[in-house]
Structures are given as C-alpha cells and as structure tokens.
Design a protein around this motif. Structure first.
Motif, PDB file in Angstrom:
ATOM      1  N   SER A  91      -8.489   5.562  -4.239  1.00  0.00           N
ATOM      2  CA  SER A  91      -9.376   6.533  -4.895  1.00  0.00           C
ATOM      3  C   SER A  91      -8.548   7.396  -5.832  1.00  0.00           C
ATOM      4  CB  SER A  91     -10.078   7.422  -3.872  1.00  0.00           C
ATOM      5  OG  SER A  91     -10.710   8.520  -4.519  1.00  0.00           O
ATOM      6  N   ARG A  92      -8.851   7.304  -7.119  1.00  0.00           N
ATOM      7  CA  ARG A  92      -8.123   8.129  -8.081  1.00  0.00           C
ATOM      8  C   ARG A  92      -8.591   9.571  -8.024  1.00  0.00           C
ATOM      9  NH1 ARG A  92     -12.280   5.829 -11.014  1.00  0.00           N
ATOM     10  NH2 ARG A  92     -13.265   7.151 -12.626  1.00  0.00           N
ATOM     11  N   PHE A  93      -9.715   9.824  -7.345  1.00  0.00           N
ATOM     12  CA  PHE A  93     -10.267  11.187  -7.269  1.00  0.00           C
ATOM     13  C   PHE A  93      -9.423  12.076  -6.365  1.00  0.00           C
ATOM     14  CE2 PHE A  93     -13.104  14.243  -5.099  1.00  0.00           C
ATOM     15  CZ  PHE A  93     -13.409  15.035  -6.195  1.00  0.00           C
ATOM     16  N   ASP A  94      -9.125  11.596  -5.146  1.00  0.00           N
ATOM     17  CA  ASP A  94      -8.420  12.452  -4.195  1.00  0.00           C
ATOM     18  C   ASP A  94      -7.073  11.902  -3.757  1.00  0.00           C
ATOM     19  OD1 ASP A  94      -9.249  10.378  -2.594  1.00  0.00           O
ATOM     20  OD2 ASP A  94     -10.594  11.573  -1.340  1.00  0.00           O
ATOM     21  N   GLY A  95      -6.581  10.850  -4.437  1.00  0.00           N
ATOM     22  CA  GLY A  95      -5.246  10.354  -4.145  1.00  0.00           C
ATOM     23  C   GLY A  95      -5.104   9.735  -2.773  1.00  0.00           C
ATOM     24  N   THR A  96      -6.092   8.950  -2.370  1.00  0.00           N
ATOM     25  CA  THR A  96      -6.079   8.336  -1.049  1.00  0.00           C
ATOM     26  C   THR A  96      -6.200   6.816  -1.160  1.00  0.00           C
ATOM     27  OG1 THR A  96      -8.479   8.607  -0.866  1.00  0.00           O
ATOM     28  CG2 THR A  96      -7.097  10.333   0.104  1.00  0.00           C
ATOM     29  N   VAL A  97      -5.841   6.136  -0.067  1.00  0.00           N
ATOM     30  CA  VAL A  97      -6.122   4.715   0.096  1.00  0.00           C
ATOM     31  C   VAL A  97      -6.910   4.539   1.389  1.00  0.00           C
ATOM     32  CG1 VAL A  97      -5.149   2.420   0.515  1.00  0.00           C
ATOM     33  CG2 VAL A  97      -4.132   3.897  -1.213  1.00  0.00           C
ATOM     34  N   HIS A  98      -7.994   3.762   1.300  1.00  0.00           N
ATOM     35  CA  HIS A  98      -8.876   3.537   2.436  1.00  0.00           C
ATOM     36  C   HIS A  98      -8.732   2.091   2.914  1.00  0.00           C
ATOM     37  CE1 HIS A  98     -11.518   7.189   1.593  1.00  0.00           C
ATOM     38  NE2 HIS A  98     -10.739   7.109   0.526  1.00  0.00           N
ATOM     39  N   ARG A  99      -8.735   1.901   4.235  1.00  0.00           N
ATOM     40  CA  ARG A  99      -8.800   0.567   4.813  1.00  0.00           C
ATOM     41  C   ARG A  99     -10.236   0.306   5.262  1.00  0.00           C
ATOM     42  NH1 ARG A  99      -4.560   0.111   8.877  1.00  0.00           N
ATOM     43  NH2 ARG A  99      -5.986   1.176  10.301  1.00  0.00           N
ATOM     44  N   VAL A 100     -10.754  -0.862   4.890  1.00  0.00           N
ATOM     45  CA  VAL A 100     -12.160  -1.175   5.136  1.00  0.00           C
ATOM     46  C   VAL A 100     -12.264  -2.187   6.273  1.00  0.00           C
ATOM     47  CG1 VAL A 100     -14.294  -2.065   4.124  1.00  0.00           C
ATOM     48  CG2 VAL A 100     -12.695  -0.736   2.710  1.00  0.00           C
ATOM     49  N   ASN A 101     -13.111  -1.884   7.230  1.00  0.00           N
ATOM     50  CA  ASN A 101     -13.374  -2.805   8.330  1.00  0.00           C
ATOM     51  C   ASN A 101     -14.376  -3.863   7.888  1.00  0.00           C
ATOM     52  OD1 ASN A 101     -11.749  -1.251  10.173  1.00  0.00           O
ATOM     53  ND2 ASN A 101     -13.445   0.220  10.260  1.00  0.00           N
ATOM     54  N   ARG A 102     -14.528  -4.909   8.699  1.00  0.00           N
ATOM     55  CA  ARG A 102     -15.400  -6.021   8.328  1.00  0.00           C
ATOM     56  C   ARG A 102     -16.871  -5.613   8.266  1.00  0.00           C
ATOM     57  NH1 ARG A 102     -12.053 -10.171   7.971  1.00  0.00           N
ATOM     58  NH2 ARG A 102     -10.236 -10.275   9.336  1.00  0.00           N
ATOM     59  N   ASP A 103     -17.229  -4.498   8.917  1.00  0.00           N
ATOM     60  CA  ASP A 103     -18.615  -4.030   8.856  1.00  0.00           C
ATOM     61  C   ASP A 103     -18.859  -3.058   7.709  1.00  0.00           C
ATOM     62  OD1 ASP A 103     -17.284  -1.783   9.723  1.00  0.00           O
ATOM     63  OD2 ASP A 103     -18.443  -1.541  11.569  1.00  0.00           O
TER      64      ASP A 103
ATOM     65  N   VAL B 210      -2.728  10.523  -8.639  1.00  0.00           N
ATOM     66  CA  VAL B 210      -3.909   9.832  -9.182  1.00  0.00           C
ATOM     67  C   VAL B 210      -3.743   8.360  -8.819  1.00  0.00           C
ATOM     68  CG1 VAL B 210      -5.355   9.454 -11.205  1.00  0.00           C
ATOM     69  CG2 VAL B 210      -3.954  11.520 -11.054  1.00  0.00           C
ATOM     70  N   ALA B 211      -4.142   8.037  -7.602  1.00  0.00           N
ATOM     71  CA  ALA B 211      -3.869   6.707  -7.043  1.00  0.00           C
ATOM     72  C   ALA B 211      -4.704   5.649  -7.751  1.00  0.00           C
ATOM     73  CB  ALA B 211      -4.171   6.705  -5.551  1.00  0.00           C
ATOM     74  N   CYS B 212      -4.013   4.664  -8.300  1.00  0.00           N
ATOM     75  CA  CYS B 212      -4.704   3.578  -9.015  1.00  0.00           C
ATOM     76  C   CYS B 212      -4.314   2.247  -8.388  1.00  0.00           C
ATOM     77  CB  CYS B 212      -4.379   3.646 -10.505  1.00  0.00           C
ATOM     78  SG  CYS B 212      -4.992   5.138 -11.314  1.00  0.00           S
ATOM     79  N   GLY B 213      -3.465   1.452  -9.060  1.00  0.00           N
ATOM     80  CA  GLY B 213      -3.133   0.124  -8.567  1.00  0.00           C
ATOM     81  C   GLY B 213      -2.501   0.153  -7.186  1.00  0.00           C
ATOM     82  N   ILE B 214      -2.893  -0.824  -6.334  1.00  0.00           N
ATOM     83  CA  ILE B 214      -2.306  -0.950  -5.010  1.00  0.00           C
ATOM     84  C   ILE B 214      -1.965  -2.412  -4.748  1.00  0.00           C
ATOM     85  CG2 ILE B 214      -3.336   1.108  -3.988  1.00  0.00           C
ATOM     86  CD1 ILE B 214      -5.530  -0.623  -2.819  1.00  0.00           C
ATOM     87  N   ALA B 215      -0.895  -2.643  -3.974  1.00  0.00           N
ATOM     88  CA  ALA B 215      -0.474  -4.004  -3.634  1.00  0.00           C
ATOM     89  C   ALA B 215       0.430  -3.947  -2.418  1.00  0.00           C
ATOM     90  CB  ALA B 215       0.254  -4.662  -4.808  1.00  0.00           C
ATOM     91  N   PHE B 216       0.389  -5.013  -1.607  1.00  0.00           N
ATOM     92  CA  PHE B 216       1.287  -5.146  -0.462  1.00  0.00           C
ATOM     93  C   PHE B 216       2.418  -6.104  -0.814  1.00  0.00           C
ATOM     94  CE2 PHE B 216      -2.576  -3.695   1.626  1.00  0.00           C
ATOM     95  CZ  PHE B 216      -2.095  -2.816   2.586  1.00  0.00           C
TER      96      PHE B 216
END
Length: 342
Positions: A156-168, A180-186
C-alpha cells in the motif's frame, strides 16, 4: 502502358499487438494514391505512414484477439499474422504488474487516487475469464507478489505497509514503516524486498525494514523483480528525459543495466531468464525484451502506449496491463511466421 505493381505484404513487426497499437508492415508496391486497403482480422486499419516498402498502421478496435490475419484486400494472397491481445478485465486501476498464482488465477487491483477507499482492493480473474472480488480494506493497493508458500502479498503506497492475503481473501499487515511502498518481491531465500519510491530499496527482516540501496526518487512508483543471478532489477520513472533500469546486488551495489528508456515501469523475467520492461513514454512506448545472453539492446515486442505492468502464467500466458485494462497474449509467438501463403 504497364499496370502498377500490386501491393504485397511479406512481413509484420512486432508480432504482438493491442487495439490502438502500432504495427509496421513490410512488402512492396505500397502507394500513397490510392492508399492500400489494409485489413486486420477483416476490419479496416488506419494508415499513419507509407513508403513503397513499408506501411505503418494502427490496430483497429473490436477484434476478438488471438492469432489474427493482416492482408491488403486488393493484393495477392500473402497474409501476415499477428497475436492480438484480448481484454481479460476492465474497469481497474492498475499501477504495477498484475500477478498470476500457480493455478492460473490472475490478481488485479483497483488502486484509486491517494486515500481513496474503494469497495474492492484486489479482484481475482479465474482461468475461464470470470472476475470476482477477492480482497477489501487495503488502501491504495499498489504492487503484488507471491511468497514461496503461494500466499499473495500486496503493498500500500498510502500507509507504507505490506499485507499478506489468506486464501479466503482476508488480510493482515506483515510490514510497516516502508515509506511510499510500491514494488515488492521475494528473493530466493524468501526475504521480502520493497521499493520505496522516495528513493530506497528496503529489505524486510521480520517487521523491520533495512535500507539496502538508494536510488533517485520516482514520481510514480518503483517496480522491482529478481533476476536469475539473484540481483534485484529496478525501474522508477523520474522527471528526467530518459530513465534507467538499475541492477542492485545484495551487497547494495547499484549499477545501470540500461539507460535508453523514456518512462520504464513494470518489469518481469520469463522462465528462460529474459527481462521484459514496459516503457510508458508519452506518445510512444511499449513492451521490450532483453535476451538472456546479456544483450543491452532490447527487442520491441508490443508497440503501444499507456501500459504499466505485465505478468507471466505458468502455462505460457502473458498478461499486460494498462491503468484500467488487462489483456492476455500467447507468450510464445514462435509459431507466428513473418508471413504465410494462403
């Protein structure tokens, strides 16, 4: 008096196209008066320039997509073929790459203007083309990637966070204070890297972010992807007339990989280790590919403006995204010869 040489099409480039995009036909006998009657999938194409051996055309709207014939209606039987992208999803707000999971589901965003609370943050497009709401509550979803366990992560570029999404479709915050969090990669070890468009490449250790490298700040976003050699490749449009693709080592060393783009955005590697870059230069741009052997001059694969991202599925589909539409293409165009006799 001899009759004029009939117009003849013998080739087309590039071999991928989208409606409104540009193609160049090669051949012979092209005239200005009268202009050749060029048909793409049976629909008339607008001609933007002509010489005796070259025609530049704009791809018409309304095509079904897939392998599509191009011919001059009054010419002999040679027919060129091109792979036309078919719309997969519309009504989006995409600012970086879409993302495929391991079974071919495609994830796309409605990012919205800064601070906008859209009802749906992330949609999922199933392999049969149906689209469903998947995630809500992530402000300005920006970039997406999957970890080694197949879990979707969204910045989220709004609040500088990264969210992990569950299958539901429920989500939780796994990293904060990312600018200003943008591109992400592991990386190959499962460590999360984040591009803060303010000018930092961050490595997330637990919930704590450590600066790995510093780059010129971007006016739009940082787009990142790991290459086969373990280096992180980064693009980030600035206000300059030309922008670079950077390579960042895990020691934090920054080098310029290529500096010939106008406004490079989404980047990705295919399973053969070739780098693809979207260039969104106003009035031009398209999709470019660098070969895996290290050539520094890319090949133009798709000549169209307004693109922001791309993604590959495991079964050879390529998705390319503009800000509001995602198109599908067959990622393997080796079966499309420059021309065939019909």
């Amino acid at each position: 008096m001899s009759s004029p040489t009939p117009s003849r099409v013998t080739g087309v480039r590039p071999l991928w196209a989208l409606e409104g995009g540009r193609l160049e036909l090669t051949g012979s006998g092209f005239t200005v008066d009268p202009l050749p009657d060029v048909r793409v999938g049976g629909l008339p194409a607008r001609i933007s320039s002509v010489s005796p051996g070259t025609l530049a055309i704009t791809v018409p709207a309304g095509l079904e997509g897939g392998r599509t014939p191009i011919r001059i209606d009054t010419g002999p039987g040679e027919t060129a073929y091109v792979e036309i992208g078919a719309p997969l999803a519309t009504g989006l707000h995409q600012v970086d790459n879409p993302a495929f999971d391991s079974v071919g589901n495609l994830y796309v965003t409605f990012s919205g203007s800064r601070g906008q609370e859209a009802p749906v943050s992330v949609f999922v497009v199933r392999p049969d083309g149906t689209r469903e709401p998947f995630v809500s509550g992530i402000p300005n979803p920006t970039s997406m990637t999957f970890d080694g366990e197949g879990r979707l992560h969204v910045s989220s570029r709004f609040d500088g966070t990264v969210h992990r999404v569950n299958r539901d479709g429920t989500s939780s915050i796994v990293a904060t204070d990312l600018g200003v969090a943008c591109g992400i990669a592991f990386d190959a070890e499962g460590v999360l890297f984040v591009g803060d468009r303010s000018g930092s490449i961050l490595r997330v250790d637990g919930r704590r972010a450590v600066t790995v490298a510093t780059l010129p700040a971007s006016v739009a976003a940082f787009h990142i992807a790991f290459g086969p050699d373990g280096s992180l490749f980064v693009t980030g449009p600035t206000l300059g007339t030309r922008d670079c693709v950077y390579r960042v080592s895990m020691d934090g060393d920054v080098s310029v990989f290529y500096e010939g783009f106008g406004r490079p955005q989404g980047i990705a590697f295919d399973d053969e280790g070739r780098l693809y870059v979207i260039d969104a230069l106003a009035g031009g741009g398209g999709l470019y590919r660098f070969d895996a052997e290290g050539s520094r001059e890319p090949e133009l694969l798709l000549d169209t403006g307004g693109l922001v991202g791309l993604a590959f599925s495991g079964d050879g589909m390529l998705a390319v995204a503009s800000s509001d539409t995602v198109y599908r293409l067959d990622a393997d165009v080796r079966g499309l010869l420059p021309f065939s006799l019909s």
